[in-house]
Design a protein around this motif. Structure first.
Motif, PDB file in Angstrom:
ATOM      1  N   VAL A 300       1.001  -1.106  -0.080  1.00 29.61           N
ATOM      2  CA  VAL A 300       0.079  -0.013  -0.028  1.00 29.61           C
ATOM      3  C   VAL A 300       0.972   1.148   0.125  1.00 29.61           C
ATOM      4  O   VAL A 300       1.693   1.432   0.631  1.00 29.61           O
ATOM      5  CB  VAL A 300      -1.000   0.210   1.208  1.00 29.61           C
ATOM      6  CG1 VAL A 300      -1.835   1.282   1.285  1.00 29.61           C
ATOM      7  CG2 VAL A 300      -1.895  -1.112   1.186  1.00 29.61           C
ATOM      8  N   TYR A 301       0.701   2.157  -1.017  1.00 24.54           N
ATOM      9  CA  TYR A 301       1.368   3.430  -0.927  1.00 24.54           C
ATOM     10  C   TYR A 301       0.760   4.538  -0.398  1.00 24.54           C
ATOM     11  O   TYR A 301      -0.707   4.384  -0.559  1.00 24.54           O
ATOM     12  CB  TYR A 301       1.709   3.711  -2.655  1.00 24.54           C
ATOM     13  CG  TYR A 301       2.527   2.709  -3.317  1.00 24.54           C
ATOM     14  CD1 TYR A 301       3.967   3.586  -3.574  1.00 24.54           C
ATOM     15  CD2 TYR A 301       2.656   1.738  -3.581  1.00 24.54           C
ATOM     16  CE1 TYR A 301       4.821   2.785  -4.310  1.00 24.54           C
ATOM     17  CE2 TYR A 301       3.364   0.645  -4.191  1.00 24.54           C
ATOM     18  CZ  TYR A 301       4.710   1.371  -4.368  1.00 24.54           C
ATOM     19  OH  TYR A 301       5.754   0.676  -5.128  1.00 24.54           O
ATOM     20  N   PHE A 302       1.283   5.381   0.301  1.00 21.13           N
ATOM     21  CA  PHE A 302       0.584   6.369   0.936  1.00 21.13           C
ATOM     22  C   PHE A 302       1.591   7.585   1.023  1.00 21.13           C
ATOM     23  O   PHE A 302       2.706   7.562   1.087  1.00 21.13           O
ATOM     24  CB  PHE A 302       0.196   6.206   2.302  1.00 21.13           C
ATOM     25  CG  PHE A 302       1.194   5.248   3.243  1.00 21.13           C
ATOM     26  CD1 PHE A 302       2.205   5.961   4.059  1.00 21.13           C
ATOM     27  CD2 PHE A 302       1.274   3.959   3.284  1.00 21.13           C
ATOM     28  CE1 PHE A 302       2.968   5.339   4.717  1.00 21.13           C
ATOM     29  CE2 PHE A 302       2.265   3.299   4.190  1.00 21.13           C
ATOM     30  CZ  PHE A 302       2.842   3.929   4.755  1.00 21.13           C
ATOM     31  N   LEU A 303       0.896   8.703   1.344  1.00 21.82           N
ATOM     32  CA  LEU A 303       1.604   9.900   1.716  1.00 21.82           C
ATOM     33  C   LEU A 303       1.666  10.103   3.291  1.00 21.82           C
ATOM     34  O   LEU A 303       0.920   9.734   3.729  1.00 21.82           O
ATOM     35  CB  LEU A 303       1.069  11.400   1.130  1.00 21.82           C
ATOM     36  CG  LEU A 303       0.618  11.243  -0.193  1.00 21.82           C
ATOM     37  CD1 LEU A 303      -0.218  12.544  -0.628  1.00 21.82           C
ATOM     38  CD2 LEU A 303       1.898  11.306  -1.049  1.00 21.82           C
ATOM     39  N   LYS A 304       3.017  10.217   3.656  1.00 20.52           N
ATOM     40  CA  LYS A 304       3.489  10.292   4.972  1.00 20.52           C
ATOM     41  C   LYS A 304       3.636  11.660   5.614  1.00 20.52           C
ATOM     42  O   LYS A 304       4.510  12.417   4.730  1.00 20.52           O
ATOM     43  CB  LYS A 304       4.677   9.360   5.320  1.00 20.52           C
ATOM     44  CG  LYS A 304       5.144   9.082   6.400  1.00 20.52           C
ATOM     45  CD  LYS A 304       5.832   8.011   6.571  1.00 20.52           C
ATOM     46  CE  LYS A 304       6.997   7.810   7.545  1.00 20.52           C
ATOM     47  NZ  LYS A 304       7.669   6.604   7.598  1.00 20.52           N
ATOM     48  N   PHE A 305       3.317  12.335   6.626  1.00 16.15           N
ATOM     49  CA  PHE A 305       3.276  13.694   6.741  1.00 16.15           C
ATOM     50  C   PHE A 305       4.194  13.735   8.219  1.00 16.15           C
ATOM     51  O   PHE A 305       3.748  13.163   9.231  1.00 16.15           O
ATOM     52  CB  PHE A 305       1.895  14.164   7.192  1.00 16.15           C
ATOM     53  CG  PHE A 305       1.069  14.076   6.255  1.00 16.15           C
ATOM     54  CD1 PHE A 305       1.066  14.598   5.039  1.00 16.15           C
ATOM     55  CD2 PHE A 305      -0.519  13.405   6.393  1.00 16.15           C
ATOM     56  CE1 PHE A 305       0.234  14.466   3.853  1.00 16.15           C
ATOM     57  CE2 PHE A 305      -1.187  13.166   5.480  1.00 16.15           C
ATOM     58  CZ  PHE A 305      -0.961  13.632   4.085  1.00 16.15           C
ATOM     59  N   ASN A 306       5.077  14.283   8.201  1.00 19.69           N
ATOM     60  CA  ASN A 306       6.282  14.616   9.266  1.00 19.69           C
ATOM     61  C   ASN A 306       5.758  15.803   9.970  1.00 19.69           C
ATOM     62  O   ASN A 306       5.918  16.972   9.710  1.00 19.69           O
ATOM     63  CB  ASN A 306       7.526  14.822   8.704  1.00 19.69           C
ATOM     64  CG  ASN A 306       8.518  14.781   9.969  1.00 19.69           C
ATOM     65  OD1 ASN A 306       8.163  15.035  11.189  1.00 19.69           O
ATOM     66  ND2 ASN A 306       9.777  14.667   9.820  1.00 19.69           N
ATOM     67  N   GLN A 307       4.948  15.466  11.247  1.00 21.51           N
ATOM     68  CA  GLN A 307       4.480  16.454  12.138  1.00 21.51           C
ATOM     69  C   GLN A 307       5.501  17.388  13.035  1.00 21.51           C
ATOM     70  O   GLN A 307       5.165  18.442  13.358  1.00 21.51           O
ATOM     71  CB  GLN A 307       3.353  15.930  13.137  1.00 21.51           C
ATOM     72  CG  GLN A 307       2.266  15.373  12.163  1.00 21.51           C
ATOM     73  CD  GLN A 307       1.297  14.668  13.495  1.00 21.51           C
ATOM     74  OE1 GLN A 307       1.106  15.160  14.514  1.00 21.51           O
ATOM     75  NE2 GLN A 307       0.658  13.483  12.884  1.00 21.51           N
ATOM     76  N   THR A 308       6.664  16.943  12.624  1.00 18.94           N
ATOM     77  CA  THR A 308       7.822  17.713  13.511  1.00 18.94           C
ATOM     78  C   THR A 308       8.595  18.494  12.665  1.00 18.94           C
ATOM     79  O   THR A 308       9.336  19.232  13.129  1.00 18.94           O
ATOM     80  CB  THR A 308       8.793  16.675  14.148  1.00 18.94           C
ATOM     81  OG1 THR A 308       9.558  15.995  13.079  1.00 18.94           O
ATOM     82  CG2 THR A 308       8.095  15.705  14.975  1.00 18.94           C
ATOM     83  N   LYS A 309       8.453  18.604  11.244  1.00 25.27           N
ATOM     84  CA  LYS A 309       9.338  19.121  10.564  1.00 25.27           C
ATOM     85  C   LYS A 309       8.656  20.480   9.888  1.00 25.27           C
ATOM     86  O   LYS A 309       9.107  21.176   8.928  1.00 25.27           O
ATOM     87  CB  LYS A 309       9.931  18.403   9.487  1.00 25.27           C
ATOM     88  CG  LYS A 309      11.243  17.562  10.097  1.00 25.27           C
ATOM     89  CD  LYS A 309      12.356  18.384  10.382  1.00 25.27           C
ATOM     90  CE  LYS A 309      13.399  17.479  10.663  1.00 25.27           C
ATOM     91  NZ  LYS A 309      14.724  18.481  10.954  1.00 25.27           N
TER      92      LYS A 309
END
Length: 552
Positions: A300-309
């Motif tokens: 499964v491909y997904f967009l990953k969001f870095n909440q720290t950057k």
């Protein structure tokens, strides 16, 4: 339900094996054969989309690494052609009544390629090394914490490595203590992180271990040859010292890194390689070919969001907007065009059935994040208002192959067009570098994927627990952690309750907009009729080469 019964329900463990056909051209010999008086050498030739990131079982995290680890190294069990665990270094095992102690009997005729016996001590050392914080393994803690007794405590530095729940009772008996009953543990033992390692060899090589062919040992069907960490080609050569060498039919498998689809196609058409992946622009042209094969996949491909950057990505409404602002149906139909389909959840379709009804988990959980432009604009407006701004700029990290380039350009265009004030800067780099940036949480927005490591929803849901080894987003939710943790503790032996928690946890994940699902992959390929006995696994190493053969 026992793991072996779940495996029988899989319908997508496709066999890439077809009947051989005569070419009719007597002047052209298939690649990998000899025409002199010597015995015929059996060779198959393949392509790989990238260099192998790691051949260290403790440090491997990606598809390519696990494919070649599985070909050269053998754990307690190995997945067979029916995707069931078959004897590897272990010949059998028994489980205590409470499900917490597993005792494995190991064969005494397995050896490393340096002549050393493969023993229970090699497993003890490998597993301890994988959770030792000094190793900095991502998969060790992810795969073992909550499963192997004291794994989490060891990884956090709260217990010595020798307190891990694994020990050798002599050279050929391995005793494993679990934290909780784990219904999928047998399938875990087929996975690369659980492979044995020769302690003496690792310590002799030091930092050079697993950086080249000369710095590796094999105990599996093949040995890797002409490889280093930067190689764009390598070979798998039959390991004559493998305990089941008589089953291995191939003398050699060759691999070459080719990222350009047209180059790959040219090599296939001239008979230089025996399999290639088709990009969307080639599918229609070759879909009627006798060599055309579509294999269902569980990636499964997904967009990953870095909440720290990024302040913007720390805002749930902004993440929710991004998740809904691109047309996934157009993406899979026009950009990919290879049988892949839009994903609106995390656990893939046709992966695991509900324990009581047999319904597919994905069908029961439903569509949790679909393309919805009106909703996306509402979330976007709320997020911008909360941030006190009218614009957001994000860096979009992805691999550097052509298919990914087309995909991220499409997504970036959709996002920036549909969300007023958004600017996307694409950053494409080799996969190994992307993995390093992911590990160090040095990214903002990223296209990535996940394939299952064992046959259970836990392999997906465990990714997002607080401070999890593969989380790398900064996400933390006490509610989510509790739901997932209970599937391995409170409800470890109650599948009905476990799956109820999985369903609830997946909804929490998308209510919090932790990731944005994009698509579930399929592979459209040209596969030579020469290939027999190469199996596609729905979890673990994608390809199984032990039983590979060449058709007459």
């Amino acid at each position: 339900m026992k793991v072996k019964n779940w495996l029988l329900l899989l319908t997508f463990g496709l066999v890439l094996s077809v009947l051989a056909a005569c070419s009719g051209d007597e002047t052209k010999e298939p690649a990998g054969t000899k025409t002199d008086d010597t015995a015929e050498e059996k060779v198959l030739n393949f392509l790989n989309p990238e260099a192998i990131p790691s051949m260290d079982p403790a440090l491997a995290t990606d598809e390519s690494s696990f494919i070649y680890l599985a070909a050269t190294t053998e754990g307690l069990y190995r997945l067979d052609e029916k995707t069931q665990p078959s004897p590897g270094i272990a010949t059998s095992h028994k489980v205590s009544v409470d499900g917490l102690t597993w005792t494995f009997t190991l064969r005494d005729d397995a050896v490393w390629s340096n002549g050393d016996k493969v023993t229970a001590h090699d497993f003890v050392y490998a597993w301890q090394r994988a959770v030792d914080p000094a190793t900095a393994s991502e998969y060790g803690p992810y795969m073992m914490s909550g499963v192997i007794k004291n794994a989490s405590a060891v990884n956090k530095g709260e217990a010595a490595v020798d307190q891990l729940g694994v020990k050798a009772d002599g050279d050929f008996t391995l005793v494993v203590e679990l934290e909780n009953p784990t219904p999928y543990f047998e399938t875990l033992t087929t996975f690369g992180t659980f492979f044995p390692v020769n302690k003496k060899f690792v310590e002799e090589k030091g930092d050079s271990f697993a950086t080249s062919s000369e710095n590796l040992l094999a105990n599996g069907p093949y040995k890797i040859s002409n490889w280093s960490s930067t190689s764009d080609s390598w070979e798998l050569v039959k390991n004559d010292d493998y305990w089941d060498a008589k089953t291995v039919k191939m003398d050699k498998l060759t691999f070459k890194v080719v990222k350009d689809p047209q180059t790959a196609l040219d090599l296939y058409e001239e008979g230089t390689v025996d399999r290639m992946d088709l990009t969307s622009d080639l599918v229609d042209q070759y879909s009627t070919s006798d060599d055309y094969v579509v294999s269902a996949d569980t990636f499964v491909y997904f967009l990953k969001f870095n909440q720290t950057k990024s302040e913007a990505l720390a805002n749930k409404n902004i993440r929710a907007a991004l998740s809904r602002a691109f047309d996934k149906e157009a993406l899979v139909g026009e950009i990919l065009n290879n049988g892949s389909f839009a994903a609106n959840g995390l656990v893939p379709k046709d992966f695991t059935p509900m324990p009581e009804t047999g319904e597919d988990f994905r069908e029961v959980s439903g569509d949790l994040v679909s393309y919805d432009l009106a909703a996306a604009k509402d979330f976007w407006a709320k997020g911008l208002q909360e941030l006190g701004t009218d614009s957001v700029e994000l860096e979009f990290l992805a691999d550097d192959d052509k298919t990914t380039k087309n995909l991220v350009e499409y997504v970036a265009n959709q996002l920036s067009t549909n969300l007023k004030g958004l600017k996307i800067n694409i950053k494409q780099i080799p996969k190994k570098q992307r993995l390093d940036l992911d590990k160090n949480m040095d990214y903002q927005l990223q296209l990535t994927r996940w394939g299952p490591d064992f046959l259970d929803p836990f392999t997906y849901m465990n990714l997002w627990i607080t401070d999890g080894g593969n989380n790398m987003t900064g996400y933390s939710s006490a509610e989510y952690d509790k739901l997932v943790s209970e599937t391995a503790t409170k409800f470890a032996t109650d599948n009905k309750a476990r799956y109820k928690n999985f369903l609830e946890a997946e909804k929490v994940l998308f209510e919090d907009a932790v990731i944005a699902p994009v698509y579930q992959a399929s592979r459209a390929q040209l596969v030579s009729p020469r290939i027999q006995g190469v199996f596609v696994n729905p979890f673990g190493a994608t390809y199984e080469y032990k039983w590979a053969d060449v058709g007459e």
